[in-house]
Design a protein around this motif. Structure first.
Motif, PDB file in Angstrom:
ATOM      1  N   MET A   1       0.790  -1.047  -0.002  1.00 55.55           N
ATOM      2  CA  MET A   1       0.037  -0.093  -0.031  1.00 55.55           C
ATOM      3  C   MET A   1       0.734   1.163  -0.113  1.00 55.55           C
ATOM      4  O   MET A   1       1.627   1.304   0.801  1.00 55.55           O
ATOM      5  CB  MET A   1      -0.790  -0.085   1.056  1.00 55.55           C
ATOM      6  N   PRO A   2       0.782   2.156  -0.963  1.00 48.08           N
ATOM      7  CA  PRO A   2       1.368   3.554  -1.062  1.00 48.08           C
ATOM      8  C   PRO A   2       1.279   4.336   0.083  1.00 48.08           C
ATOM      9  O   PRO A   2       0.333   4.233   0.831  1.00 48.08           O
ATOM     10  CB  PRO A   2       0.863   4.229  -2.069  1.00 48.08           C
ATOM     11  N   ALA A   3       2.278   5.078   0.529  1.00 47.03           N
ATOM     12  CA  ALA A   3       2.459   5.931   1.742  1.00 47.03           C
ATOM     13  C   ALA A   3       1.200   6.753   1.616  1.00 47.03           C
ATOM     14  O   ALA A   3       0.809   7.283   0.604  1.00 47.03           O
ATOM     15  CB  ALA A   3       3.605   6.567   1.572  1.00 47.03           C
ATOM     16  N   GLN A   4       0.573   7.103   2.725  1.00 54.14           N
ATOM     17  CA  GLN A   4      -0.517   7.983   2.942  1.00 54.14           C
ATOM     18  C   GLN A   4      -0.183   9.086   3.765  1.00 54.14           C
ATOM     19  O   GLN A   4       1.026   9.267   4.371  1.00 54.14           O
ATOM     20  CB  GLN A   4      -1.712   7.101   3.865  1.00 54.14           C
ATOM     21  N   PRO A   5      -0.771  10.232   3.366  1.00 54.27           N
ATOM     22  CA  PRO A   5      -0.486  11.557   4.426  1.00 54.27           C
ATOM     23  C   PRO A   5      -0.668  11.234   5.718  1.00 54.27           C
ATOM     24  O   PRO A   5      -1.560  10.511   6.230  1.00 54.27           O
ATOM     25  CB  PRO A   5      -1.713  12.365   3.888  1.00 54.27           C
ATOM     26  N   ILE A   6       0.242  12.027   6.546  1.00 56.08           N
ATOM     27  CA  ILE A   6       0.047  11.971   8.007  1.00 56.08           C
ATOM     28  C   ILE A   6      -0.589  13.438   8.325  1.00 56.08           C
ATOM     29  O   ILE A   6      -0.125  14.366   7.976  1.00 56.08           O
ATOM     30  CB  ILE A   6       1.640  11.958   8.568  1.00 56.08           C
ATOM     31  N   HIS A   7      -1.567  13.259   9.026  1.00 59.52           N
ATOM     32  CA  HIS A   7      -2.149  14.469   9.692  1.00 59.52           C
ATOM     33  C   HIS A   7      -1.824  14.678  11.289  1.00 59.52           C
ATOM     34  O   HIS A   7      -1.778  13.883  11.852  1.00 59.52           O
ATOM     35  CB  HIS A   7      -3.840  14.324   9.560  1.00 59.52           C
ATOM     36  N   THR A   8      -1.505  16.053  11.423  1.00 55.00           N
ATOM     37  CA  THR A   8      -1.289  16.659  12.807  1.00 55.00           C
ATOM     38  C   THR A   8      -2.383  17.321  12.915  1.00 55.00           C
ATOM     39  O   THR A   8      -3.324  17.674  12.077  1.00 55.00           O
ATOM     40  CB  THR A   8       0.194  17.041  12.949  1.00 55.00           C
ATOM     41  N   ASP A   9      -2.309  18.377  14.085  1.00 57.97           N
ATOM     42  CA  ASP A   9      -3.337  19.246  14.571  1.00 57.97           C
ATOM     43  C   ASP A   9      -3.354  20.369  13.440  1.00 57.97           C
ATOM     44  O   ASP A   9      -4.623  20.557  13.023  1.00 57.97           O
ATOM     45  CB  ASP A   9      -2.998  19.751  15.806  1.00 57.97           C
ATOM     46  N   ARG A  10      -2.390  20.903  12.855  1.00 56.36           N
ATOM     47  CA  ARG A  10      -2.372  22.032  12.003  1.00 56.36           C
ATOM     48  C   ARG A  10      -1.722  21.777  10.506  1.00 56.36           C
ATOM     49  O   ARG A  10      -1.629  22.432   9.789  1.00 56.36           O
ATOM     50  CB  ARG A  10      -1.640  23.221  12.417  1.00 56.36           C
ATOM     51  N   LEU A  11      -1.217  20.403  10.332  1.00 54.33           N
ATOM     52  CA  LEU A  11      -0.477  20.151   9.278  1.00 54.33           C
ATOM     53  C   LEU A  11      -1.067  18.804   8.688  1.00 54.33           C
ATOM     54  O   LEU A  11      -1.402  18.114   9.334  1.00 54.33           O
ATOM     55  CB  LEU A  11       1.086  19.975   9.587  1.00 54.33           C
ATOM     56  N   ILE A  12      -0.624  18.745   7.391  1.00 53.91           N
ATOM     57  CA  ILE A  12      -0.762  17.497   6.611  1.00 53.91           C
ATOM     58  C   ILE A  12       0.450  17.342   5.829  1.00 53.91           C
ATOM     59  O   ILE A  12       1.144  18.248   5.207  1.00 53.91           O
ATOM     60  CB  ILE A  12      -1.923  17.595   5.413  1.00 53.91           C
ATOM     61  N   LEU A  13       1.110  16.135   6.201  1.00 51.69           N
ATOM     62  CA  LEU A  13       2.354  15.508   5.509  1.00 51.69           C
ATOM     63  C   LEU A  13       1.984  14.798   4.420  1.00 51.69           C
ATOM     64  O   LEU A  13       1.384  13.668   4.437  1.00 51.69           O
ATOM     65  CB  LEU A  13       2.996  14.969   6.400  1.00 51.69           C
ATOM     66  N   ILE A  14       2.143  15.199   3.153  1.00 52.22           N
ATOM     67  CA  ILE A  14       1.919  14.622   2.042  1.00 52.22           C
ATOM     68  C   ILE A  14       3.122  13.939   1.301  1.00 52.22           C
ATOM     69  O   ILE A  14       3.988  14.671   1.014  1.00 52.22           O
ATOM     70  CB  ILE A  14       1.304  15.569   0.787  1.00 52.22           C
ATOM     71  N   PRO A  15       3.297  12.668   1.217  1.00 57.72           N
ATOM     72  CA  PRO A  15       4.139  12.223   0.645  1.00 57.72           C
ATOM     73  C   PRO A  15       4.633  12.476  -0.792  1.00 57.72           C
ATOM     74  O   PRO A  15       3.488  12.525  -1.718  1.00 57.72           O
ATOM     75  CB  PRO A  15       3.734  10.613   0.575  1.00 57.72           C
ATOM     76  N   PHE A  16       5.805  12.785  -1.030  1.00 58.80           N
ATOM     77  CA  PHE A  16       6.477  12.966  -2.259  1.00 58.80           C
ATOM     78  C   PHE A  16       6.442  11.846  -3.247  1.00 58.80           C
ATOM     79  O   PHE A  16       6.445  10.575  -2.682  1.00 58.80           O
ATOM     80  CB  PHE A  16       7.965  13.386  -2.372  1.00 58.80           C
ATOM     81  N   THR A  17       6.088  11.953  -4.509  1.00 55.43           N
ATOM     82  CA  THR A  17       6.173  10.900  -5.380  1.00 55.43           C
ATOM     83  C   THR A  17       7.436  11.027  -6.597  1.00 55.43           C
ATOM     84  O   THR A  17       7.744  12.482  -6.462  1.00 55.43           O
ATOM     85  CB  THR A  17       5.000  10.555  -6.166  1.00 55.43           C
ATOM     86  N   LEU A  18       7.694  10.114  -7.240  1.00 48.07           N
ATOM     87  CA  LEU A  18       8.908  10.595  -8.339  1.00 48.07           C
ATOM     88  C   LEU A  18       8.226  11.674  -9.230  1.00 48.07           C
ATOM     89  O   LEU A  18       8.933  12.456  -9.651  1.00 48.07           O
ATOM     90  CB  LEU A  18       9.028   9.425  -9.108  1.00 48.07           C
TER      91      LEU A  18
END
Length: 178
Positions: A1-18
């Motif tokens: 399964m590909p990496a999913q975004p990580i959600h914090t209180d104020r941020l969304i960490l969106i995985p880079f792709t090639l």
């Protein structure tokens, strides 16, 4: 399964792709709008651009992003990219992953560095095989050292330019009630 975004209180960490990283390295930021992000003149900054080849190298080592590569740090309210963060690859044979992050100067001193580092550490310790998180910061980068200390990291060693840090996986053994 590909990496999913990580959600914090104020941020969304969106995985880079090639694809995304390659376009950004070529100076094409239109991909950010296609991802629903707002463009700013602040990111990608030169530090991010200098990191893109390393991100591409790490992504080329895996069939799809695993989560142990890099993320765009997105401010949830404005949907703007305020930095990049992540790991420098899959866990090593000792179960260690190396954490790194960079927040643009315009967004610094708001606790985003800690929020990113904590979100990544929490995610990593939920993954099989991760026993410790390591990090490095320049000796003169006192704010980064404070973030790593607040995260619970301990200094392992230092030389004339770099401090090396480590955080062991918390031992979350259930307590048995009498």
């Amino acid at each position: 399964m590909p990496a999913q975004p990580i959600h914090t209180d104020r941020l969304i960490l969106i995985p880079f792709t090639l694809e995304v990283t390659g376009l950004l390295l070529d100076g094409d930021t239109s991909i950010l709008q296609q991802l629903g992000l707002q463009l700013t003149p602040y990111w990608p900054d030169q530090e991010a651009i200098d990191t893109f080849p390393k991100i591409i190298n790490n992504l080329e080592l895996v069939p799809e992003p695993s989560g142990f590569e890099s993320y765009m740090v997105v401010h949830r309210n404005s949907m703007t990219v305020i930095g990049d963060a992540g790991f420098k690859g899959l866990p090593n044979t000792d179960g260690e992953v190396d954490l790194g992050y960079a927040i643009i100067p315009q967004a610094q001193k708001n606790g985003y560095g800690f929020e990113v580092a904590k979100g990544l550490a929490d995610w990593a310790f939920q993954q099989r095989g991760v026993e410790a998180i390591t990090a490095r910061c320049l000796l003169e980068n006192v704010p980064s050292a404070r973030v790593l200390e607040k995260l619970g990291m301990h200094e392992v060693n230092r030389d004339e330019t770099v401090i090396r840090w480590k955080l062991l996986k918390p031992n979350l053994q259930p307590t048995i009630a009498n």
